[in-house]
Enzyme design. Structure first.
Site, PDB file in Angstrom:
ATOM      1  N   CYS A  65      26.769  33.498  34.041  1.00 50.80           N
ATOM      2  CA  CYS A  65      25.608  33.435  33.158  1.00 50.80           C
ATOM      3  C   CYS A  65      25.805  34.056  31.772  1.00 50.80           C
ATOM      4  O   CYS A  65      25.647  33.378  30.757  1.00 50.80           O
ATOM      5  CB  CYS A  65      24.406  34.066  33.854  1.00 50.80           C
ATOM      6  SG  CYS A  65      24.809  35.563  34.779  1.00 50.80           S
ATOM      7  N   HIS A 128      20.325  38.641  28.599  1.00 53.93           N
ATOM      8  CA  HIS A 128      21.611  38.805  29.272  1.00 53.93           C
ATOM      9  C   HIS A 128      22.800  38.953  28.332  1.00 53.93           C
ATOM     10  O   HIS A 128      23.937  38.666  28.713  1.00 53.93           O
ATOM     11  CB  HIS A 128      21.849  37.649  30.248  1.00 53.93           C
ATOM     12  CG  HIS A 128      22.213  38.099  31.632  1.00 53.93           C
ATOM     13  ND1 HIS A 128      21.937  39.359  32.105  1.00 53.93           N
ATOM     14  CD2 HIS A 128      22.831  37.463  32.644  1.00 53.93           C
ATOM     15  CE1 HIS A 128      22.360  39.464  33.349  1.00 53.93           C
ATOM     16  NE2 HIS A 128      22.911  38.343  33.705  1.00 53.93           N
TER      17      HIS A 128
END
Length: 509
Positions: A65, A128
């Site tokens: 990710c 993130h």
């Protein structure tokens, strides 16, 4: 620009506003009906595909990710923008709570560049790219944020591990599990509905002020622990994961209908794709499907990096289009700049290409796809061929613990549990005849010799121009976790951090 039909581009620029929406989720190729999911539980995404263009050969920049998100927003491979580790060879790494690094100030992100054309940008969902103050998305071009810096793991005890904060713009407004409920037993959570409303409100606000906007909708409902709101629980043939997919599909449909209702759908370029292949380690209860492709998230096989992708732009993209253009999430960076009338930065290597010729004219642009795992180029695709220079699923040690990224998909000599080097004689697959990477071509065949001569030149050129960035994912320290995020004082949710003790991060995969 870049070979795009001048009339089409003039039509775009003549509009009073120009907008972009990216849906960037964790879903596999086989999770969408338009890509073959048999239960047909994604009617809105399927309609989006029928009204727009399917990309059948679209890839992410990394099988995990965080690096993929860094690649999308910078247009650069993670090994260039620093989202990789050198702590061990060919290891996946991301941004857990104890990571010290994040997106470097030296990187130019898409929303920073879009500001030059007057765009307002919002991220909804998971960032993130680092959670320390200097990595905050509003310091890297975004104007608004509703979401979290890390994934929704937990609940934690707030002593050994703090629960993940949820931000509105500069400050946290609560923490997962404490203020934003996720029922770990039933999977019930109302977060997707909250994220949907944030998107609708943002679009309405910008349309009312005739403001060009960029919306990055990066929610995480399909990331384990999977969640869905009460109205969707138990409605899928695929269990809780399917419930989450159905709710995401419903939300995408509502956002597209909202654009149409406001009369700005023809001004808005929309793209749906994923940050990595579906996670199979959490299957079958909380894992997705990668269709015919080998393995899943964490691997550089097709199941880990080939993604569902749909472009939607009413009045510009012919309905029902299908493209075999080799695409990558990094292309969304370059394509978006082109749509905004901007040039990519010229002082750095940009790996994304402008997809407008493929989208508007059906052209095929010759370009390779590189499959990186950490600091190593594991494979490359050139044309219809894919050559593996290294293969590795995961270690025997991890596999013996039940960690399996390729369940039910053992291919002898391919899905290896020891790191295997093939740099002298790469494993070569013809992805047209063998999309599942089960039958390597014979080293002695004429086809192998011809293809590898072509591929070797591409790889040599790539490696000769590769200048890796400073690795951001090497150092971990529990003291930098989400103990006292900005805004915690107002909520009485500041936690005392432990003494700083930086160490090398351990990346087993």
């Amino acid at each position: 620009k870049s070979g795009v039909d001048p009339a089409a581009f003039s039509l775009w620029k003549s509009k009073s506003t120009s907008c972009g929406v990216f849906f960037f989720l964790q879903m596999g190729w086989g999770d969408v009906g338009a890509f073959g999911e048999p239960s047909k539980e994604t009617p809105n995404l399927d309609q989006m595909a029928s009204e727009g263009m399917l990309f059948l050969d679209f890839y992410t920049a990394n099988p995990l990710c965080s690096p993929s998100r860094a690649a999308l927003l910078t247009g650069r491979l993670p090994v260039r923008n620093g989202f990789y580790t050198t702590n061990a060879h060919a290891r996946n790494a991301y941004t857990p709570q104890d990571i010290v690094g994040g997106i470097p100030d030296s990187e130019l992100l898409l929303p920073e560049l879009l500001k030059k054309a007057g765009y307002v940008s919002k991220i909804i969902g998971k960032w993130h790219l680092g959670h320390r103050p200097q990595f905050h998305p509003l310091k890297h071009g975004f104007d608004e944020w509703f979401g979290s810096p890390n994934c929704h793991f937990g609940p934690f005890d707030n002593r050994e591990l703090p629960n993940i904060p949820v931000y509105r713009d500069w400050e946290m407004i609560g923490r997962y599990y404490e203020d934003f409920r996720i029922d770990r037993k039933t999977g019930e959570a109302n977060l997707t509905q909250t994220y949907l409303q944030e998107a609708l409100d943002f679009i309405s606000k910008q349309q009312a002020s005739q403001q060009p906007f960029f919306l990055y909708w990066a929610i995480d409902a399909t990331h384990a622990p999977v969640y869905a709101s009460k109205q969707f629980l138990g409605t899928s043939q695929r269990g809780l994961y399917g419930d989450a997919v159905r709710e995401i599909d419903d939300s995408v449909g509502k956002i597209l209908k909202h654009l149409q209702k406001l009369g700005i759908s023809e001004n808005t370029f929309v793209f749906f794709t994923s940050d990595n292949g579906a996670a199979l380690i959490s299957a079958p209860e909380e894992g997705g499907s990668n269709g015919p492709f080998l393995c899943g998230k964490e691997t550089t096989f097709e199941g880990g990096m080939r993604e569902p992708a749909i472009a939607w732009w009413p009045g510009h993209i012919p309905a029902g289009g299908v493209s075999h253009q080799l695409g990558n999430v990094m292309d969304l960076f370059t394509t978006s700049l082109s749509l905004a009338g901007l040039q990519p930065p010229s002082d750095r290597q940009i790996d994304g290409i402008d997809l407008l010729p493929a989208i508007l004219q059906g052209k095929l642009i010759d370009r390779p796809i590189f499959y990186y795992r950490g600091n190593e180029m594991m494979a490359v695709r050139v044309g219809i061929y894919k050559a593996h220079y290294w293969t590795w699923s995961n270690s025997w040690e991890e596999y013996s613990k039940g960690i399996n990224f390729c369940p039910g998909q053992n291919v002898s000599g391919v899905t290896t549990h020891t790191k295997e080097e093939h740099t002298t004689l790469p494993l070569l697959f013809h992805l047209g005849r063998d999309p599942g990477e089960k039958y390597p071509l014979s080293f002695a065949s004429d086809e192998y010799q011809r293809a590898m001569q072509w591929i070797s030149g591409v790889v040599q050129q790539h490696k000769a121009t590769m200048l890796p960035g400073v690795p951001q994912l090497n150092v971990c320290d529990k003291a930098v976790m989400n103990w006292s995020p900005p805004g915690c004082e107002k909520l009485g949710k500041c936690l005392k951090p432990p003494k700083s003790d930086p160490k090398k991060c351990f990346w087993p995969h």
